[in-house]
Design an enzyme around this catalytic site. Structure first.
Site, PDB file in Angstrom:
ATOM      1  N   TYR A  26      38.666  34.738 -33.446  1.00 29.56           N
ATOM      2  CA  TYR A  26      37.742  34.152 -34.420  1.00 29.56           C
ATOM      3  C   TYR A  26      36.550  35.075 -34.651  1.00 29.56           C
ATOM      4  CZ  TYR A  26      34.230  30.965 -36.372  1.00 29.56           C
ATOM      5  OH  TYR A  26      33.258  30.395 -37.155  1.00 29.56           O
ATOM      6  N   THR A  80      26.134  32.228 -35.671  1.00 30.45           N
ATOM      7  CA  THR A  80      27.579  32.390 -35.514  1.00 30.45           C
ATOM      8  C   THR A  80      28.192  31.039 -35.158  1.00 30.45           C
ATOM      9  OG1 THR A  80      27.248  33.058 -33.192  1.00 30.45           O
ATOM     10  CG2 THR A  80      27.470  34.818 -34.833  1.00 30.45           C
ATOM     11  N   SER A 108      23.643  28.135 -35.706  1.00 30.99           N
ATOM     12  CA  SER A 108      24.510  27.822 -36.844  1.00 30.99           C
ATOM     13  C   SER A 108      24.659  26.314 -37.040  1.00 30.99           C
ATOM     14  CB  SER A 108      25.903  28.432 -36.622  1.00 30.99           C
ATOM     15  OG  SER A 108      26.828  27.975 -37.587  1.00 30.99           O
ATOM     16  N   TYR A 132      24.320  25.401 -43.770  1.00 31.37           N
ATOM     17  CA  TYR A 132      25.364  25.393 -44.790  1.00 31.37           C
ATOM     18  C   TYR A 132      25.094  24.212 -45.713  1.00 31.37           C
ATOM     19  CZ  TYR A 132      28.336  28.790 -42.363  1.00 31.37           C
ATOM     20  OH  TYR A 132      28.842  29.939 -41.785  1.00 31.37           O
ATOM     21  N   THR A 158      22.783  29.928 -45.882  1.00 32.14           N
ATOM     22  CA  THR A 158      23.908  30.803 -46.191  1.00 32.14           C
ATOM     23  C   THR A 158      24.444  30.480 -47.584  1.00 32.14           C
ATOM     24  OG1 THR A 158      24.529  31.096 -43.875  1.00 32.14           O
ATOM     25  CG2 THR A 158      26.252  31.459 -45.517  1.00 32.14           C
ATOM     26  N   LYS A 254      20.705  34.050 -46.989  1.00 33.47           N
ATOM     27  CA  LYS A 254      21.700  34.939 -46.387  1.00 33.47           C
ATOM     28  C   LYS A 254      22.930  35.058 -47.293  1.00 33.47           C
ATOM     29  CE  LYS A 254      24.363  35.403 -42.075  1.00 33.47           C
ATOM     30  NZ  LYS A 254      25.746  35.297 -42.575  1.00 33.47           N
ATOM     31  N   SER A 276      24.170  40.757 -46.790  1.00 32.65           N
ATOM     32  CA  SER A 276      25.251  40.365 -45.889  1.00 32.65           C
ATOM     33  C   SER A 276      26.519  40.093 -46.680  1.00 32.65           C
ATOM     34  CB  SER A 276      24.848  39.104 -45.110  1.00 32.65           C
ATOM     35  OG  SER A 276      25.927  38.592 -44.352  1.00 32.65           O
ATOM     36  N   HIS A 278      28.942  38.375 -44.898  1.00 30.87           N
ATOM     37  CA  HIS A 278      29.488  37.407 -43.945  1.00 30.87           C
ATOM     38  C   HIS A 278      30.374  38.099 -42.910  1.00 30.87           C
ATOM     39  CE1 HIS A 278      29.392  32.917 -43.689  1.00 30.87           C
ATOM     40  NE2 HIS A 278      30.334  33.138 -42.787  1.00 30.87           N
ATOM     41  N   GLY A 310      25.794  42.892 -40.437  1.00 35.28           N
ATOM     42  CA  GLY A 310      27.142  43.380 -40.716  1.00 35.28           C
ATOM     43  C   GLY A 310      27.436  44.720 -40.090  1.00 35.28           C
ATOM     44  N   GLY A 311      28.255  44.737 -39.027  1.00 41.37           N
ATOM     45  CA  GLY A 311      28.699  45.985 -38.427  1.00 41.37           C
ATOM     46  C   GLY A 311      27.741  46.607 -37.433  1.00 41.37           C
ATOM     47  N   VAL A 312      26.660  45.932 -37.094  1.00 38.63           N
ATOM     48  CA  VAL A 312      25.644  46.512 -36.187  1.00 38.63           C
ATOM     49  C   VAL A 312      26.155  46.424 -34.750  1.00 38.63           C
ATOM     50  CG1 VAL A 312      23.271  46.363 -35.368  1.00 38.63           C
ATOM     51  CG2 VAL A 312      23.804  45.866 -37.775  1.00 38.63           C
ATOM     52  N   ARG A 333      28.434  39.685 -33.867  1.00 39.29           N
ATOM     53  CA  ARG A 333      29.548  39.995 -32.963  1.00 39.29           C
ATOM     54  C   ARG A 333      29.067  40.676 -31.679  1.00 39.29           C
ATOM     55  NH1 ARG A 333      32.031  40.932 -38.149  1.00 39.29           N
ATOM     56  NH2 ARG A 333      33.887  39.623 -38.414  1.00 39.29           N
TER      57      ARG A 333
END
Length: 381
Positions: A26, A80, A108, A132, A158, A254, A276, A278, A310-312, A333
């Site tokens: 996930y 998250t 979240s 959300y 978001t 976001k 972002s 997502h 994103g991607g950090v 992540r």
């Protein structure tokens, strides 16, 4: 044997061993071909740094501010979903680690631990809440009121989940709300004794912000029926105006990827926006966040605080984002890898690693204060 953890990748590898496959996947998944998911990290590697020497580097600081809040470094923990499935009571543990370190934690809407759980677990320390916008506007309004009552200092709305992108791993694993406990999933969980013991020791196994807070939703069956139809494809800027009237604190939007949308974010009265995609989990084929960042920062950076995610995966990534105009950078992540690997200690280790990498890289580039970092530390593309 004691493990030596020196980078986020070490934590990822350990989390992969300790977290059940459906929940690890996930985290480690993008939509469709995962091209945007991969580009989020890969595009950071294409940015080259300009090394400088013979500078006085004896006094350095990476402290900054985000939406007026003092931070130990310009990093926040991203919202998250299902964090409490990476490790028992995961949202509480991550919030505690963030509090001790001095960076914001963002909870979240689809967390396992509730707003009230996290507020209690951090002794009322302010955190941020991600919203959300569901079809059930009464529920949305109650969420906003609960976040205010818990002392949340910022609301992160978001915008890019009106509809959900297709994530092949989640579909194959039977991940849903609630997750389907197939025989394969149960067998995999049985091979993760540390995770199982943690889950046996907590009462928090469902979506704490939803069950018991929505009319008619008081168990996992009714939750599945409700959640399957709640993301609202009709979300518009009029809804953001409504939220802005309800929420008196800092408002962060976001999911911005386009300069025109960034200008609309400014017009909405928001205090900050997050560039972002997502985490590459929605529109596959969209540009990476770090690629989208410079144009947005140049267009609206003087009118609104520009953040990115994103991607950090490292402090170098944080430095590059700051150099390209980000006032704040979010880790999702990377934090979840630390949590899945080592719980609260793992989140703290993630933050320590990123701060050290940020500090050292900034010094190699001849800077001593993160607030002085700009594009001059980068080599031309």
């Amino acid at each position: 044997m004691k493990r030596t953890i020196t980078c986020v990748e070490d934590l990822r590898a350990l989390a992969e061993k300790r977290v059940p496959r459906m929940f690890y996947d996930y985290v480690d998944v993008g939509s469709w071909t995962e091209s945007t998911y991969r580009a989020n990290s890969a595009d950071f590697q294409r940015i080259l740094l300009r090394q400088r020497v013979a500078r006085d580097l004896s006094r350095r600081s990476v402290a900054s501010t985000m939406v007026g809040q003092d931070v130990a470094m310009p990093v926040a923990i991203a919202p998250t979903g299902l964090t409490g499935m990476q490790h028992a009571d995961g949202e509480i543990l991550a919030a505690r680690a963030a509090k001790a370190f001095g960076v914001p934690f963002t909870l979240s809407t689809v967390s396992i631990c509730s707003i009230e759980d996290v507020a209690e677990g951090t002794d009322g320390h302010p955190f941020w809440f991600q919203l959300y916008v569901m079809r059930d506007r009464k529920f949305v309004q109650r969420l906003i009121e609960r976040a205010a009552a818990a002392g949340c200092s910022a609301l992160v709305v978001t915008l890019d989940l009106q509809i959900s992108g297709q994530r092949h791993k989640d579909l194959k694993n039977g991940l849903s709300a609630p997750p389907r406990l197939t025989l394969l999933n149960l067998l995999n969980m049985a091979g993760k004794p540390r995770w199982c013991l943690g889950m046996l020791g907590t009462r928090r196994h469902t979506f704490g912000n939803i069950i018991g807070h929505v009319d008619g939703v008081d168990n996992m069956t009714s939750l599945a029926e409700w959640s399957s139809q709640q993301y609202d494809p009709a979300l518009s800027w009029e809804d953001i105006a409504w939220i802005r009237r309800l929420w008196k604190g800092k408002l962060i939007l976001k999911g911005i990827q386009d300069v025109e949308d960034a200008r609309l974010a400014v017009a909405s009265g928001a205090d900050a926006l997050i560039v972002s995609n997502h985490g590459g989990r929605q529109l596959d084929g969209a540009p990476s966040s770090i690629r989208a960042l410079p144009a947005i920062a140049q267009a609206v950076g003087s009118d609104i605080e520009v953040h990115m995610d994103g991607g950090v995966r490292s402090g170098q990534d944080v430095l590059k984002a700051v150099a390209l105009g980000a006032k704040g950078v979010y880790i999702g992540r990377a934090m979840l890898y630390g949590l899945g690997a080592m719980g609260e200690q793992g989140v703290a280790r993630t933050l320590e690693i990123i701060r050290k990498e940020l500090d050292l890289t900034m010094a190699f580039c001849g800077k001593t204060d993160i607030r002085d970092v700009d594009a001059s530390i980068l080599l031309p593309a």
